[in-house]
Design an enzyme around this catalytic site. Sequence first.
Site, PDB file in Angstrom:
ATOM      1  N   GLY A 116       1.061 -19.482  -7.186  1.00 29.07           N
ATOM      2  CA  GLY A 116      -0.253 -18.985  -6.764  1.00 29.07           C
ATOM      3  C   GLY A 116      -1.123 -18.590  -7.948  1.00 29.07           C
ATOM      4  N   ALA A 143      -3.861 -19.483  -9.080  1.00 21.30           N
ATOM      5  CA  ALA A 143      -5.320 -19.414  -8.956  1.00 21.30           C
ATOM      6  C   ALA A 143      -5.771 -18.176  -8.190  1.00 21.30           C
ATOM      7  CB  ALA A 143      -5.839 -20.673  -8.252  1.00 21.30           C
ATOM      8  N   ARG A 145      -6.063 -14.001  -7.003  1.00 23.99           N
ATOM      9  CA  ARG A 145      -6.477 -12.789  -7.745  1.00 23.99           C
ATOM     10  C   ARG A 145      -5.306 -12.251  -8.572  1.00 23.99           C
ATOM     11  NH1 ARG A 145      -9.713 -12.430  -3.048  1.00 23.99           N
ATOM     12  NH2 ARG A 145      -7.782 -12.195  -1.886  1.00 23.99           N
ATOM     13  N   THR A 165       4.476 -10.481  -2.740  1.00 23.21           N
ATOM     14  CA  THR A 165       3.717 -10.778  -1.512  1.00 23.21           C
ATOM     15  C   THR A 165       3.982  -9.724  -0.450  1.00 23.21           C
ATOM     16  OG1 THR A 165       4.037 -13.113  -2.020  1.00 23.21           O
ATOM     17  CG2 THR A 165       3.293 -12.594   0.206  1.00 23.21           C
ATOM     18  N   ASN A 202       4.538  -2.979  -3.902  1.00 20.78           N
ATOM     19  CA  ASN A 202       3.624  -2.489  -4.934  1.00 20.78           C
ATOM     20  C   ASN A 202       4.411  -2.355  -6.237  1.00 20.78           C
ATOM     21  OD1 ASN A 202       1.873  -0.815  -6.598  1.00 20.78           O
ATOM     22  ND2 ASN A 202       0.691  -0.558  -4.726  1.00 20.78           N
ATOM     23  N   HIS A 258      -8.658  -1.202   0.685  1.00 18.10           N
ATOM     24  CA  HIS A 258      -8.519  -2.411  -0.139  1.00 18.10           C
ATOM     25  C   HIS A 258      -9.781  -3.263  -0.017  1.00 18.10           C
ATOM     26  CE1 HIS A 258      -4.178  -1.463  -0.166  1.00 18.10           C
ATOM     27  NE2 HIS A 258      -4.144  -2.188  -1.267  1.00 18.10           N
ATOM     28  N   HIS A 259      -9.862  -4.266  -0.877  1.00 17.46           N
ATOM     29  CA  HIS A 259     -10.979  -5.212  -0.908  1.00 17.46           C
ATOM     30  C   HIS A 259     -11.106  -5.998   0.403  1.00 17.46           C
ATOM     31  CE1 HIS A 259      -7.966  -8.405  -1.565  1.00 17.46           C
ATOM     32  NE2 HIS A 259      -7.327  -7.449  -2.221  1.00 17.46           N
ATOM     33  N   LYS A 309      -8.372  -8.800   1.716  1.00 14.86           N
ATOM     34  CA  LYS A 309      -6.957  -8.523   2.007  1.00 14.86           C
ATOM     35  C   LYS A 309      -6.629  -8.918   3.447  1.00 14.86           C
ATOM     36  CE  LYS A 309      -3.264  -5.140   1.545  1.00 14.86           C
ATOM     37  NZ  LYS A 309      -2.345  -6.111   0.942  1.00 14.86           N
ATOM     38  N   GLY A 364       1.219  -3.116   2.654  1.00 15.49           N
ATOM     39  CA  GLY A 364       2.667  -2.960   2.458  1.00 15.49           C
ATOM     40  C   GLY A 364       2.972  -1.631   1.771  1.00 15.49           C
ATOM     41  N   THR A 365       2.082  -1.197   0.894  1.00 17.86           N
ATOM     42  CA  THR A 365       2.297   0.069   0.190  1.00 17.86           C
ATOM     43  C   THR A 365       2.188   1.249   1.143  1.00 17.86           C
ATOM     44  OG1 THR A 365       1.374  -0.925  -1.784  1.00 17.86           O
ATOM     45  CG2 THR A 365       1.485   1.480  -1.746  1.00 17.86           C
TER      46      THR A 365
END
Length: 266
Positions: A8, A10, A12, A100, A125, A156-157, A160, A166-167
Amino acid sequence: MLRIVIAGAAGRMGRNLVRAVIEGGPDICLSAATVEAGDPVLGTDVGLPAAGREAGVLATDSLARCEAEFDVLIDFTSPQALAGHAAHCRERGAALVVGTTGLGPGHHQLLAAAAENIAVLHAPNMSVGVNLSLSLLKQAAAALGDDFDVEIVEAHHRHKKDAPSGTALAMGRAVAESLGRDLEACAVYGREGIGDERSRETIGFATIRGGDIVGEHTVIFAGPGERLEISHKASSRMTFAQGALRAARWLAPQPPALYTMRDVLK
Ligand code: NAD
């Protein structure tokens, strides 16, 4: 020399991981990098979008066709990609670091099965601060007990995909474990309308999505006459990438088993 594959590349996180590896020093190198079929980065040097300079590695959409030798594959992609990455690492006898999130019970079974043959680390995380906060949360929950209501707020942004993060779930599990509760039974994910008042056992989750927020988590312990808040705010994805590299360096020589960031940091 630790040889790394970034899946992955490419994405973020993928771009930050590529940069962390190519700037990571003489003991580490980028062996290969994958992107999805059709990604504009396919066939180009992955160092350019990640760090503004060539890494000497062209993005591929097929690990199977890629003959590069490697020691650790780092996967921050999507839950659907996990099976292929785990199978490839088992075939090559390489370690697997998975960042992931949004994994279901089937994915966790898959990781456990892979860990019979190779070293596998999964952490929702990878930041040192978040992993430290899990210990602080356990300590706070044990000391404050059932008199304090627990609520978890995360932001989050806008891109997402999974919610709550998950955190946030890992934080909820840490608190629930300390309080002797089952998170599956006591979690409440969002509230609306008129209902009963809050039950004491509840661990509530609130999710915010917007803009370019990298990742923020606050666990609130609200008690009679006082409130304790434990917060973590990530301001750069590089912190997760550096954590993933630290995990990869630690994991490579380990025997087959399923590990977490707690193992890396202790
Ligand atoms: P993103 O959407 O920007 O990147 C994911 C990339 O993976 C995309 O470019 C996509 O095309 C690619 N991809 C999907 N399937 C693939 C496959 N089979 N082969 C190759 N590439 C594939 O998302 P992101 O923000 O980089 O986050 C990725 C994952 O990492 C999410 O699950 C996120 O929650 C998680 N994450 C974990 C941590 C951590 O510390 N563990 C930190 C941040 C993000």
